[in-house]
Design a protein around this motif. Structure first.
Motif, PDB file in Angstrom:
ATOM      1  N   ASP A   1      -0.121  -0.077 -19.610  1.00 51.73           N
ATOM      2  CA  ASP A   1       0.836  -0.695 -20.525  1.00 51.73           C
ATOM      3  C   ASP A   1       2.252  -0.693 -19.946  1.00 51.73           C
ATOM      4  O   ASP A   1       3.038  -1.587 -20.232  1.00 51.73           O
ATOM      5  N   GLU A   2       2.577   0.304 -19.140  1.00 49.19           N
ATOM      6  CA  GLU A   2       3.926   0.417 -18.569  1.00 49.19           C
ATOM      7  C   GLU A   2       4.036  -0.087 -17.144  1.00 49.19           C
ATOM      8  O   GLU A   2       5.126  -0.374 -16.674  1.00 49.19           O
ATOM      9  N   ALA A   3       2.904  -0.190 -16.443  1.00 53.67           N
ATOM     10  CA  ALA A   3       2.917  -0.562 -15.026  1.00 53.67           C
ATOM     11  C   ALA A   3       2.161  -1.868 -14.804  1.00 53.67           C
ATOM     12  O   ALA A   3       0.942  -1.922 -14.981  1.00 53.67           O
ATOM     13  N   ALA A   4       2.882  -2.913 -14.410  1.00 52.98           N
ATOM     14  CA  ALA A   4       2.258  -4.207 -14.115  1.00 52.98           C
ATOM     15  C   ALA A   4       1.435  -4.132 -12.832  1.00 52.98           C
ATOM     16  O   ALA A   4       0.409  -4.791 -12.711  1.00 52.98           O
ATOM     17  N   GLU A   5       1.906  -3.329 -11.873  1.00 53.81           N
ATOM     18  CA  GLU A   5       1.185  -3.104 -10.615  1.00 53.81           C
ATOM     19  C   GLU A   5       1.259  -1.629 -10.277  1.00 53.81           C
ATOM     20  O   GLU A   5       2.272  -0.977 -10.530  1.00 53.81           O
ATOM     21  N   VAL A   6       0.196  -1.125  -9.672  1.00 50.91           N
ATOM     22  CA  VAL A   6       0.138   0.249  -9.188  1.00 50.91           C
ATOM     23  C   VAL A   6      -0.492   0.188  -7.813  1.00 50.91           C
ATOM     24  O   VAL A   6      -1.541  -0.415  -7.637  1.00 50.91           O
ATOM     25  N   LEU A   7       0.176   0.804  -6.837  1.00 50.98           N
ATOM     26  CA  LEU A   7      -0.417   0.754  -5.502  1.00 50.98           C
ATOM     27  C   LEU A   7       0.032   1.912  -4.628  1.00 50.98           C
ATOM     28  O   LEU A   7       1.037   2.561  -4.877  1.00 50.98           O
ATOM     29  N   TRP A   8      -0.805   2.170  -3.612  1.00 47.45           N
ATOM     30  CA  TRP A   8      -0.474   3.091  -2.530  1.00 47.45           C
ATOM     31  C   TRP A   8       0.170   2.228  -1.455  1.00 47.45           C
ATOM     32  O   TRP A   8      -0.384   1.192  -1.088  1.00 47.45           O
ATOM     33  N   THR A   9       1.312   2.625  -0.947  1.00 49.77           N
ATOM     34  CA  THR A   9       2.001   1.800   0.037  1.00 49.77           C
ATOM     35  C   THR A   9       2.795   2.658   1.012  1.00 49.77           C
ATOM     36  O   THR A   9       3.042   3.835   0.768  1.00 49.77           O
ATOM     37  N   ASP A  10       3.207   2.030   2.086  1.00 50.67           N
ATOM     38  CA  ASP A  10       4.039   2.691   3.094  1.00 50.67           C
ATOM     39  C   ASP A  10       5.399   3.009   2.477  1.00 50.67           C
ATOM     40  O   ASP A  10       6.073   2.105   1.980  1.00 50.67           O
ATOM     41  N   PRO A  11       5.830   4.267   2.516  1.00 53.60           N
ATOM     42  CA  PRO A  11       7.109   4.631   1.895  1.00 53.60           C
ATOM     43  C   PRO A  11       8.297   3.847   2.460  1.00 53.60           C
ATOM     44  O   PRO A  11       9.157   3.400   1.697  1.00 53.60           O
ATOM     45  N   ALA A  12       8.348   3.667   3.765  1.00 55.02           N
ATOM     46  CA  ALA A  12       9.494   2.965   4.372  1.00 55.02           C
ATOM     47  C   ALA A  12       9.587   1.522   3.886  1.00 55.02           C
ATOM     48  O   ALA A  12      10.688   1.001   3.692  1.00 55.02           O
TER      49      ALA A  12
END
Length: 145
Positions: free
Chosen positions: A96-107
């Motif tokens: 409900d609060e997050a349109a997208e959730v992902l693991w990604t490169d921090p930089a």
């Protein structure tokens, strides 16, 4: 007592997986990339709040490792405690609060974030066993060391 400012306390978790990727959300309310987090409930500890917020927003179960920073939004009177977390289980799923959730490169994701929220990830990555960062911001620009 009257005349005292009312502060809200929030918590957030900067979670890394085994490959060094960071868990982030794109918030539905402002379309901004951030570490998952939200307002602390009255009956929970800071750590319980982080675990709950990350799970609610991402479907990912985490374990809190350490406090990495304390941040005050000077415009909204919100104090946020940010913790570095360890991934336990779960598959990132929008909420409900997050349109997208992902693991990604921090930089890479830091380049897409407002400075006030990018610094939270930078501080969590930088901190080994040193003291937590203490910063203020206006929602965008960051003040403090």
């Amino acid at each position: 007592m009257t005349g005292h400012p009312i502060l809200s306390v929030s918590v957030a978790g900067v979670t890394l997986d085994r490959d060094g990727r960071v868990l982030v959300i794109r918030r539905r309310d402002n379309d901004q990339w951030q570490a998952p987090g939200g307002v602390l409930e009255a009956d929970e500890t800071f750590e319980q709040g982080v675990v709950r917020e990350v799970l609610e927003e991402t479907n990912v179960q985490v374990e809190v490792e350490q406090l990495t920073g304390v941040y005050k939004n000077l415009q909204k009177n919100v104090v946020a405690l940010v913790y570095r977390c360890r991934y336990l289980s779960g598959t990132p799923t929008p909420s409900d609060e997050a349109a997208e959730v992902l693991w990604t490169d921090p930089a890479e994701i830091i380049k897409q974030m407002a400075p006030a929220f990018a610094v939270r990830i930078e501080d969590a990555l930088r901190l080994a066993d040193g003291p937590p960062a203490s910063r203020a911001h206006d929602g965008v620009a960051v003040y403090g060391s």
